[in-house]
Write an enzyme that holds these catalytic residues in place. Structure first.
Site, PDB file in Angstrom:
ATOM      1  N   GLY A 179       0.808  -1.220   0.000  1.00 31.41           N
ATOM      2  CA  GLY A 179       0.000   0.000   0.000  1.00 31.41           C
ATOM      3  C   GLY A 179       0.842   1.271   0.000  1.00 31.41           C
ATOM      4  O   GLY A 179       0.363   2.327  -0.420  1.00 31.41           O
ATOM      5  N   GLU A 224       2.660  -8.462  -2.029  1.00 28.39           N
ATOM      6  CA  GLU A 224       1.396  -9.095  -1.649  1.00 28.39           C
ATOM      7  C   GLU A 224       1.314 -10.590  -1.935  1.00 28.39           C
ATOM      8  O   GLU A 224       0.797 -11.355  -1.133  1.00 28.39           O
ATOM      9  CB  GLU A 224       0.214  -8.376  -2.335  1.00 28.39           C
ATOM     10  CG  GLU A 224      -0.098  -7.011  -1.752  1.00 28.39           C
ATOM     11  CD  GLU A 224       0.703  -5.877  -2.373  1.00 28.39           C
ATOM     12  OE1 GLU A 224       1.672  -6.146  -3.122  1.00 28.39           O
ATOM     13  OE2 GLU A 224       0.356  -4.713  -2.114  1.00 28.39           O
TER      14      GLU A 224
HETATM   15  N1  CO8 Z   1       1.480  -3.869   8.819  1.00 28.54           N
HETATM   16  C1  CO8 Z   1       1.490  -3.843  10.157  1.00 28.54           C
HETATM   17  N2  CO8 Z   1       2.583  -3.630  10.906  1.00 28.54           N
HETATM   18  C2  CO8 Z   1       3.733  -3.427  10.239  1.00 28.54           C
HETATM   19  C3  CO8 Z   1       3.806  -3.436   8.832  1.00 28.54           C
HETATM   20  C4  CO8 Z   1       2.603  -3.666   8.100  1.00 28.54           C
HETATM   21  N3  CO8 Z   1       2.568  -3.639   6.770  1.00 28.54           N
HETATM   22  N4  CO8 Z   1       5.086  -3.216   8.481  1.00 28.54           N
HETATM   23  C5  CO8 Z   1       5.780  -3.069   9.619  1.00 28.54           C
HETATM   24  N5  CO8 Z   1       4.975  -3.192  10.685  1.00 28.54           N
HETATM   25  C6  CO8 Z   1       5.341  -3.127  12.099  1.00 28.54           C
HETATM   26  C7  CO8 Z   1       6.012  -4.383  12.590  1.00 28.54           C
HETATM   27  O1  CO8 Z   1       5.064  -5.367  12.908  1.00 28.54           O
HETATM   28  C8  CO8 Z   1       6.778  -3.882  13.777  1.00 28.54           C
HETATM   29  O2  CO8 Z   1       5.889  -3.750  14.853  1.00 28.54           O
HETATM   30  P1  CO8 Z   1       6.341  -4.258  16.355  1.00 28.54           P
HETATM   31  O3  CO8 Z   1       7.511  -3.388  16.701  1.00 28.54           O
HETATM   32  O4  CO8 Z   1       5.123  -3.998  17.174  1.00 28.54           O
HETATM   33  O5  CO8 Z   1       6.714  -5.689  16.202  1.00 28.54           O
HETATM   34  C9  CO8 Z   1       7.191  -2.474  13.376  1.00 28.54           C
HETATM   35  O6  CO8 Z   1       6.310  -2.105  12.301  1.00 28.54           O
HETATM   36  C10 CO8 Z   1       8.603  -2.392  12.861  1.00 28.54           C
HETATM   37  O7  CO8 Z   1       8.745  -3.340  11.803  1.00 28.54           O
HETATM   38  P2  CO8 Z   1       9.918  -4.452  11.771  1.00 28.54           P
HETATM   39  O8  CO8 Z   1      10.357  -4.791  13.149  1.00 28.54           O
HETATM   40  O9  CO8 Z   1       9.434  -5.574  10.904  1.00 28.54           O
HETATM   41  O10 CO8 Z   1      11.071  -3.624  11.051  1.00 28.54           O
HETATM   42  P3  CO8 Z   1      12.262  -4.221  10.167  1.00 28.54           P
HETATM   43  O11 CO8 Z   1      13.208  -3.086   9.954  1.00 28.54           O
HETATM   44  O12 CO8 Z   1      12.808  -5.474  10.762  1.00 28.54           O
HETATM   45  O13 CO8 Z   1      11.593  -4.583   8.760  1.00 28.54           O
HETATM   46  C11 CO8 Z   1      10.151  -4.249   6.855  1.00 28.54           C
HETATM   47  C12 CO8 Z   1      11.047  -3.588   7.941  1.00 28.54           C
HETATM   48  C13 CO8 Z   1      11.039  -5.047   5.916  1.00 28.54           C
HETATM   49  C14 CO8 Z   1       9.468  -3.126   6.112  1.00 28.54           C
HETATM   50  C15 CO8 Z   1       9.135  -5.171   7.546  1.00 28.54           C
HETATM   51  O14 CO8 Z   1       8.491  -4.475   8.589  1.00 28.54           O
HETATM   52  C16 CO8 Z   1       8.099  -5.711   6.618  1.00 28.54           C
HETATM   53  O15 CO8 Z   1       8.368  -6.601   5.830  1.00 28.54           O
HETATM   54  N6  CO8 Z   1       6.834  -5.170   6.701  1.00 28.54           N
HETATM   55  C17 CO8 Z   1       5.739  -5.643   5.923  1.00 28.54           C
HETATM   56  C18 CO8 Z   1       5.873  -5.165   4.488  1.00 28.54           C
HETATM   57  C19 CO8 Z   1       4.743  -5.697   3.649  1.00 28.54           C
HETATM   58  O16 CO8 Z   1       4.640  -6.881   3.380  1.00 28.54           O
HETATM   59  N7  CO8 Z   1       3.882  -4.772   3.191  1.00 28.54           N
HETATM   60  C20 CO8 Z   1       2.797  -5.113   2.340  1.00 28.54           C
HETATM   61  C21 CO8 Z   1       1.577  -5.382   3.124  1.00 28.54           C
HETATM   62  S1  CO8 Z   1       0.264  -5.953   2.082  1.00 28.54           S
HETATM   63  C22 CO8 Z   1      -0.359  -4.572   1.387  1.00 28.54           C
HETATM   64  O17 CO8 Z   1       0.114  -3.489   1.561  1.00 28.54           O
HETATM   65  C23 CO8 Z   1      -1.546  -4.770   0.519  1.00 28.54           C
HETATM   66  C24 CO8 Z   1      -2.152  -3.455   0.069  1.00 28.54           C
HETATM   67  C25 CO8 Z   1      -3.531  -3.677  -0.432  1.00 28.54           C
HETATM   68  C26 CO8 Z   1      -4.423  -4.142   0.620  1.00 28.54           C
HETATM   69  C27 CO8 Z   1      -5.744  -4.475   0.095  1.00 28.54           C
HETATM   70  C28 CO8 Z   1      -6.613  -5.058   1.190  1.00 28.54           C
HETATM   71  C29 CO8 Z   1      -7.754  -5.785   0.687  1.00 28.54           C
END
Ligand code: CO8
Length: 259
Positions: A109, A132
């Protein structure tokens, strides 16, 4: 709005997605604040260009909120996708130019939000991707449509099917971003670009955005008619009279008045 901060600076504004504890992930509350941002910007005729960025040094937006999405039913998933799509379409169709200043992760997103803006510039630390399919879903906030239109369909398909993230230099090479800057220079450069746009005749700038966006949706015969009507609408505005008058009188034009 607590999830989106808005700062006005003269004739430009900077909106900051403000949920750094979750890397600015888009939950329903952030989407609702983005919708309100559109209302505020639309109502303020002083704002001639909008920069959108993320809070913190790490992320623009790390995607839609995976926790919120994880338990959705198909109908709820469709409704969540519609919420995001509706908001992003409202951002895309804001009358004024928008610049995404991508300061870090722009995944899912987040990449989709940047693509709803007119122009993308990024920090050298930025990472783009549509992860995704690695999570068992499709892009849902316009990614399948806007990425295929912005880069080539083949490149969009490869990025989306593989869920591979790309760094700033590759995003630049494929035309997803217009420029890459050292991280500390990103926001000043975004504001400079916004101010350059804001100094031009606002009615004409808005007409250009409308002509390009609407023209891309139709065939060329219909597209040039859209341009003709918008071109015509600029004449006899105060700014057209001043701009052309200044040229003919060999002087610098007065600041444009948005009239
Ligand atoms: N959603 C919720 N929480 C998130 C997300 C996310 N997308 N990304 C990061 N966070 C949170 C983590 O859970 C973490 O929280 P906590 O400290 O409470 O554990 C905090 O942010 C910090 O993140 P990390 O510890 O994971 O940080 P890193 O530096 O280790 O990693 C990354 C950074 C690589 C960005 C990693 O956080 C990651 O891979 N995030 C997810 C990325 C992802 O897959 N995004 C796509 C999501 S799907 C989407 O966007 C679909 C859009 C359309 C939706 C349509 C719906 C029908």
């Amino acid at each position: 709005m607590t999830n989106v901060l808005l700062e006005k600076k003269g004739n430009i504004a900077v909106a900051t997605i403000n949920r750094p504890q979750a890397l600015n992930a888009l939950n329903s509350a952030v989407l609702t604040d983005l919708d309100e941002l559109v209302n505020v910007v639309r109502a303020d005729s002083d704002i001639r260009a909008l920069v959108i960025t993320g809070s913190g040094a790490k992320a623009f937006v790390a995607g839609a909120d995976i926790g919120e999405m994880s338990t959705l039913t198909p109908a709820e998933g469709e409704a969540f996708g519609k919420h995001g799509n509706d908001v992003f379409r409202r951002i895309e169709t804001l009358p004024i130019p928008t610049i995404a200043a991508v300061n870090g992760f722009a995944l899912g997103g987040g990449c989709e939000l940047s693509m709803a803006c007119d122009i993308r510039i990024c920090a050298d630390t930025a990472v783009f991707g549509q992860p995704e399919v690695g999570l068992g879903i499709t892009p849902g906030f316009g990614g399948t449509q806007r990425l295929a239109r912005l880069v080539s369909p083949g490149m969009a398909k490869q990025l989306i099917y593989t869920a591979r993230n790309i760094k700033a230099d590759e995003a630049y090479r494929i035309g997803l971003v217009n420029a890459v800057y050292p991280a500390e220079e990103l926001l000043p450069q975004a504001e400079k670009l916004a101010n350059t746009i804001a100094a031009n005749a606002p009615i004409a700038v808005r007409a250009c955005k409308k002509a390009i966006n609407e023209g891309l949706q139709v065939d060329m015969d219909a597209a040039v008619v859209i341009e003709e009507k918008l071109f015509g609408s600029c004449f006899k505005t105060a700014d057209q009279i001043e701009g052309m008058g200044a040229f003919l009188e060999k002087r610098k034009h007065e600041p444009y008045q948005n009239k």
